[in-house]
Design an enzyme around this catalytic site. Structure first.
Site, short mmCIF file in Angstrom:
data_model
loop_
_atom_site.label_atom_id
_atom_site.label_comp_id
_atom_site.label_asym_id
_atom_site.label_seq_id
_atom_site.Cartn_x
_atom_site.Cartn_y
_atom_site.Cartn_z
CE1 TYR A 24 -3.06 -3.02 0.37
CE2 TYR A 24 -3.47 -2.43 2.64
CZ TYR A 24 -3.70 -3.25 1.57
OH TYR A 24 -4.58 -4.30 1.71
CG HIS A 78 -0.95 -8.31 -0.48
ND1 HIS A 78 -0.51 -7.03 -0.30
CD2 HIS A 78 -2.29 -8.19 -0.70
CE1 HIS A 78 -1.51 -6.18 -0.40
NE2 HIS A 78 -2.61 -6.86 -0.65
#
Length: 313
Positions: free
Chosen positions: A52, A114
């Site tokens: 992110y 992820h």
């Protein structure tokens, strides 16, 4: 009296707070303030990821909260995720250390793979030629070593289909504690949810409001969600989040507005009655996150969305 559902017990025995603050697509310069506001309102679960690009700012916010005595480290649940370019076993430990440094923490409560997708080490961005053949068993073994070290107190995965999760469970010495996936009333994930439940893996739902800002999901405008909200005197967002809790998922709504942060946390002292809850089964299903950057006709392991999600699209 409604069952509050403030936390869920993982297969490690740890309790994950049922509502967490999502930080995907939270802009730099804004995300730190949102974390501080959220924790002061009562959030105790922050969902982060190296991918992110905002962990340093979140780390500064957490440090400020700890130094000011607003909360202590042990009061907080912090999740982060291993990015696709760090799947090589020798890079997994380095990636975690880098995240810990950015977040200014000594350990994570939960560390997730992820995506079931790998990229060339050191690569950035989403160029298809950077996609490589993942070796999830090797990556998972390195994740298990992090669990053994105590730097990750629980380990898990994100964006894994029922099949991919099943394949991992067959070879894992330490089973994943969590599978974090897209989950909301318009993508209810019944098959995956049932499988996770049968294997003792907790399902955590990202984009629980259908991500209206980023993914343009319109679940909050759905007539059934609006009807239930009206009958209960709640907002459509509160109804979507409470639906998730009653389904047995933790939910990770993202907001940077204080009023919304407060609204999203007001989901504990009321519940959706059975006759209204049953109406959610009538909502047409549609996946928002297709993972288009992670399949390609030539590069990487997956040629189509069908292959990436093993038909769960």
């Amino acid at each position: 009296m409604a069952n509050a559902i403030r936390s869920f017990e993982l297969n490690t025995g740890a309790k994950i707070p049922s509502v967490g603050l999502g930080t995907w697509m939270a802009d730099p310069g804004v995300v730190g303030a949102a974390v501080i506001t959220a924790v002061k309102i009562g959030y105790r679960h922050i969902d982060c990821a190296q991918g992110y690009g905002n962990e340093k700012e979140i780390g500064s916010a957490l440090r400020k909260l700890f130094e000011e005595g607003v909360v202590q480290r042990e009061d907080m649940w912090i999740t982060s995720k291993l990015w696709c370019a760090n799947h090589a076993p020798e890079d997994v430990h380095k990636a975690l250390n880098s995240t810990l440094q950015d977040l200014q923490l000594e350990y994570l409560d939960l560390y997730l793979i992820h995506w079931p997708v790998s990229m060339k080490p050191g690569s950035t961005g989403f160029k298809p030629e950077n996609l490589t053949q993942p070796d999830i068993p090797s990556t998972w073994k390195a994740m298990e070593a992090l669990y053994d070290s105590g730097k990750a107190r629980a380990i898990g995965v994100s964006n894994f289909s029922t099949k991919k999760l099943g394949d991992l469970l067959e070879i894992a010495c330490i089973p994943p504690a969590v599978n974090q996936v897209e989950c909301h009333p318009a993508w209810q994930q019944h098959q995956l949810h049932a499988f996770c439940k049968s294997k003792g893996v907790h399902l955590s739902g990202y984009s629980p409001l259908g991500s209206p800002g980023v993914l343009k999901g319109n679940i909050l405008k759905h007539p059934i969600v609006q009807l239930v909200a009206e009958k209960l005197g709640k907002s459509p967002a509160q109804v979507a989040l409470r639906w998730g809790l009653q389904m047995g998922h933790s939910v990770l709504p993202k907001s940077t507005s204080a009023a919304r942060l407060e609204e999203n946390l007001d989901v504990f002292d009321w519940s959706i009655p059975e006759e209204l809850f049953a109406k959610f089964s009538q909502i047409e299903q549609g996946k928002l996150v297709k993972g288009t950057a992670f399949f390609h006709e030539t590069f990487g392991a997956y040629r189509t969305a069908e292959e990436l999600w093993d038909g769960e699209v």
